[in-house]
Design a protein around this motif. Structure first.
Motif, PDB file in Angstrom:
ATOM      1  N   GLN A  99      32.391  29.772   2.859  1.00 22.16           N
ATOM      2  CA  GLN A  99      32.452  29.233   1.509  1.00 22.16           C
ATOM      3  C   GLN A  99      31.202  29.576   0.721  1.00 22.16           C
ATOM      4  OE1 GLN A  99      35.082  27.841   0.126  1.00 22.16           O
ATOM      5  NE2 GLN A  99      34.041  27.502  -1.835  1.00 22.16           N
ATOM      6  N   TRP A 100      30.038  29.571   1.378  1.00 24.91           N
ATOM      7  CA  TRP A 100      28.794  29.912   0.693  1.00 24.91           C
ATOM      8  C   TRP A 100      28.820  31.357   0.200  1.00 24.91           C
ATOM      9  CZ3 TRP A 100      25.247  27.784  -1.930  1.00 24.91           C
ATOM     10  CH2 TRP A 100      24.792  26.502  -1.645  1.00 24.91           C
ATOM     11  N   GLU A 101      29.482  32.248   0.913  1.00 26.01           N
ATOM     12  CA  GLU A 101      29.565  33.632   0.464  1.00 26.01           C
ATOM     13  C   GLU A 101      30.398  33.743  -0.815  1.00 26.01           C
ATOM     14  OE1 GLU A 101      28.348  36.972   2.983  1.00 26.01           O
ATOM     15  OE2 GLU A 101      30.239  36.428   3.961  1.00 26.01           O
ATOM     16  N   ILE A 102      31.312  32.815  -1.017  1.00 24.95           N
ATOM     17  CA  ILE A 102      32.044  32.749  -2.283  1.00 24.95           C
ATOM     18  C   ILE A 102      31.108  32.260  -3.386  1.00 24.95           C
ATOM     19  CG2 ILE A 102      33.923  31.581  -3.522  1.00 24.95           C
ATOM     20  CD1 ILE A 102      35.437  31.479  -0.849  1.00 24.95           C
ATOM     21  N   VAL A 103      30.317  31.245  -3.071  1.00 23.41           N
ATOM     22  CA  VAL A 103      29.402  30.657  -4.056  1.00 23.41           C
ATOM     23  C   VAL A 103      28.399  31.687  -4.557  1.00 23.41           C
ATOM     24  CG1 VAL A 103      27.620  28.908  -4.429  1.00 23.41           C
ATOM     25  CG2 VAL A 103      29.654  28.338  -3.084  1.00 23.41           C
ATOM     26  N   VAL A 104      27.820  32.485  -3.654  1.00 20.15           N
ATOM     27  CA  VAL A 104      26.771  33.417  -4.065  1.00 20.15           C
ATOM     28  C   VAL A 104      27.316  34.603  -4.848  1.00 20.15           C
ATOM     29  CG1 VAL A 104      25.178  32.797  -2.213  1.00 20.15           C
ATOM     30  CG2 VAL A 104      26.841  34.626  -1.836  1.00 20.15           C
ATOM     31  N   ASN A 105      28.625  34.679  -4.991  1.00 17.93           N
ATOM     32  CA  ASN A 105      29.220  35.715  -5.846  1.00 17.93           C
ATOM     33  C   ASN A 105      29.681  35.150  -7.189  1.00 17.93           C
ATOM     34  OD1 ASN A 105      29.168  38.237  -4.292  1.00 17.93           O
ATOM     35  ND2 ASN A 105      30.449  37.145  -2.834  1.00 17.93           N
ATOM     36  N   MET A 106      29.370  33.885  -7.431  1.00 19.32           N
ATOM     37  CA  MET A 106      29.749  33.244  -8.686  1.00 19.32           C
ATOM     38  C   MET A 106      28.672  33.466  -9.749  1.00 19.32           C
ATOM     39  SD  MET A 106      31.226  29.619  -7.182  1.00 19.32           S
ATOM     40  CE  MET A 106      31.340  28.882  -8.832  1.00 19.32           C
ATOM     41  N   PRO A 107      29.052  33.469 -11.022  1.00 16.21           N
ATOM     42  CA  PRO A 107      28.042  33.524 -12.092  1.00 16.21           C
ATOM     43  C   PRO A 107      27.124  32.303 -12.000  1.00 16.21           C
ATOM     44  CG  PRO A 107      30.239  33.950 -12.966  1.00 16.21           C
ATOM     45  CD  PRO A 107      30.433  33.472 -11.559  1.00 16.21           C
TER      46      PRO A 107
END
Length: 232
Positions: A99-107
Motif C-alpha cells: 500500500q505504501w508503494e501506492i502512496v509514494v506514487n501519489m501527487p
C-alpha cells in the motif's frame, strides 16, 4: 381547511424535491464524501491508539475497517492513504508496504514519505531475518521483497541532487547497505556523514555504533563503545 391541507402538502413536496436535488448535486456529494471520509479517518486513528487494529468479529469496527472505508470515499487524500498504509503495515508488513508503494506514487508525496518507506522496509527485513530460522523459505521471500522496496525508493531519491545529499537520505542509504550485507559501503557512508556534521544527531551516532560493532571494525570499535556510553 381543505385549502390549507393542499398548501401544506405542496410545501412538503417542494421541500422533498429540493432536498433530493440538493443532496444529489455534484457540488454537495464530494463534500459529503470527504466529510464522511475524515470521520472514518478519525475513528481509525482512535482505534489505532487503543490497539484495536483488526477485530475478530466482522460486525465490529476497528482501525482497518474504518481506514478502508475512508480510503474508498477519498482515495486521493494523502492523510487517508498514509493512514491505511500504516494500519496495514502494523497488521501485515507485506500488505502495508504494498500500500505504501501506492502512496509514494501519489501527487503530494514528500521526501519524508519515501524515507519513511525505506525505514519500514528495512525494519521489516530485519525482523524477518530474525525469524528466518523457523520459516526459512517464506522469510527469505519476504526479506527480498522488503529490501527491493527500500532499494527502489533509494534509487528514485538518488536521481535528484536536492535529495541525494540530504542527511536523511544518506542515513537511509547506509542502513540499507548494512541490512543488505555491504558493511563497508555502510560504514564509509556513515563515517563521511558524521565528519560533515558538526553536531551529529543521536540517531546518526546510534546508527554508526550499530554498523561499526556489526562490522567489527578494529579502529572504530572503541569509538563506538565510547559513543554508546555517552548516549546511555
Amino acid at each position: 381547511v381543505r385549502n390549507n391541507s393542499i398548501l401544506y402538502y405542496s410545501i412538503v413536496m417542494a421541500m422533498v424535491v429540493f432536498s433530493v436535488a440538493f443532496f444529489r448535486s455534484d457540488d454537495f456529494m464530494p463534500l459529503l464524501r470527504n466529510w464522511q471520509a475524515k470521520k472514518y479517518l478519525d475513528q481509525s486513528k482512535g482505534y489505532r491508539d487503543i490497539g484495536i487494529l483488526r477485530s475478530d468479529h466482522l460486525e465490529e469496527e476497528d482501525a482497518t475497517k474504518t481506514a478502508e472505508k475512508a480510503y474508498l470515499l477519498a482515495p486521493a487524500d494523502m492523510a487517508i492513504a498514509r493512514n491505511l498504509a500504516e494500519v496495514y503495515f502494523e497488521v501485515n508488513p507485506v500488505q502495508g508496504l504494498t500500500q505504501w508503494e501506492i502512496v509514494v506514487n501519489m501527487p503530494g508525496v514528500t521526501l519524508e514519505d519515501r524515507i519513511h518507506v525505506v525505514g519500514l522496509a528495512l525494519k521489516a527485513a530485519a525482523e524477518t531475518h530474525a525469524r528466518s530460522r523457523n520459516r526459512i523459505l517464506a522469510s527469505d521471500r519476504n526479506r527480498i521483497y522488503f529490501l527491493a522496496i527500500a532499494r527502489r525508493q533509494l534509487e528514485l531519491l538518488s536521481r535528484h541532487d536536492r535529495f541525494s545529499q540530504r542527511s536523511e537520505f544518506l542515513m537511509a542509504l547506509a542502513e540499507f547497505s548494512a541490512e543488505s550485507g555491504d558493511l563497508r559501503t555502510a560504514l564509509n557512508t556513515i563515517v563521511r556523514l558524521r565528519s560533515e556534521i558538526e553536531d551529529p544527531d543521536p540517531k546518526l551516532d546510534l546508527l554508526f555504533c550499530r554498523i561499526a560493532i556489526h562490522a567489527k571494525h578494529p579502529q572504530l570499535l572503541d569509538k563506538a563503545v565510547g559513543l554508546l556510553s555517552k548516549l546511555a
